[in-house]
Write an enzyme that holds these catalytic residues in place. Structure first.
Site, PDB file in Angstrom:
ATOM      1  N   CYS A  22       0.834  -1.203   0.000  1.00 11.41           N
ATOM      2  CA  CYS A  22       0.000   0.000   0.000  1.00 11.41           C
ATOM      3  C   CYS A  22       0.875   1.262   0.000  1.00 11.41           C
ATOM      4  O   CYS A  22       1.628   1.493   0.941  1.00 11.41           O
ATOM      5  CB  CYS A  22      -0.897  -0.039   1.239  1.00 11.41           C
ATOM      6  N   CYS A  25       0.336   3.495   3.009  1.00 10.40           N
ATOM      7  CA  CYS A  25       0.952   2.910   4.210  1.00 10.40           C
ATOM      8  C   CYS A  25       2.447   3.212   4.228  1.00 10.40           C
ATOM      9  O   CYS A  25       3.001   3.571   5.268  1.00 10.40           O
ATOM     10  CB  CYS A  25       0.738   1.398   4.246  1.00 10.40           C
TER      11      CYS A  25
END
Length: 98
Positions: A22, A25
């Site tokens: 991600c 993230c």
């Protein structure tokens, strides 16, 4: 240890659900590290990879990443999904400590 046991190990705790794939993230990783340093042991920061912790993700009703949850005495006090300013993150945790 179950997720419920985990979130009850300390009076206040920040849990981050993330995924290695991600980009949001990844962008939050240095922010989370800074928050961890600024908390200086006053509250643990637990980072759980959703691909390795699917049971915990389900128990916390995490539907997208990154998701940040602040717990106080095992009770959810605040939740945010997506990127968030480090000062906001820190203030939410500190607000539960004081």
């Amino acid at each position: 240890m179950t997720y419920k046991e985990l979130i009850n190990t300390d009076p206040v705790m920040l849990v981050e659900f993330f995924a290695t794939w991600c980009p949001h993230c990844q962008a939050m990783m240095p922010v989370v590290e800074q928050v961890k340093e600024l908390l200086d042991g006053r509250a643990p920061v637990v980072q759980l990879d959703i691909d390795k912790n699917d049971t915990e993700s389900d128990e916390a009703s995490v539907r997208s990443v990154p998701t940040f949850i602040v717990y106080k005495n095992g009770e959810e006090m605040w939740r945010h999904t997506g990127e968030v300013d480090g000062e906001v993150l820190l203030s939410k945790v500190e607000g539960c400590i004081n």
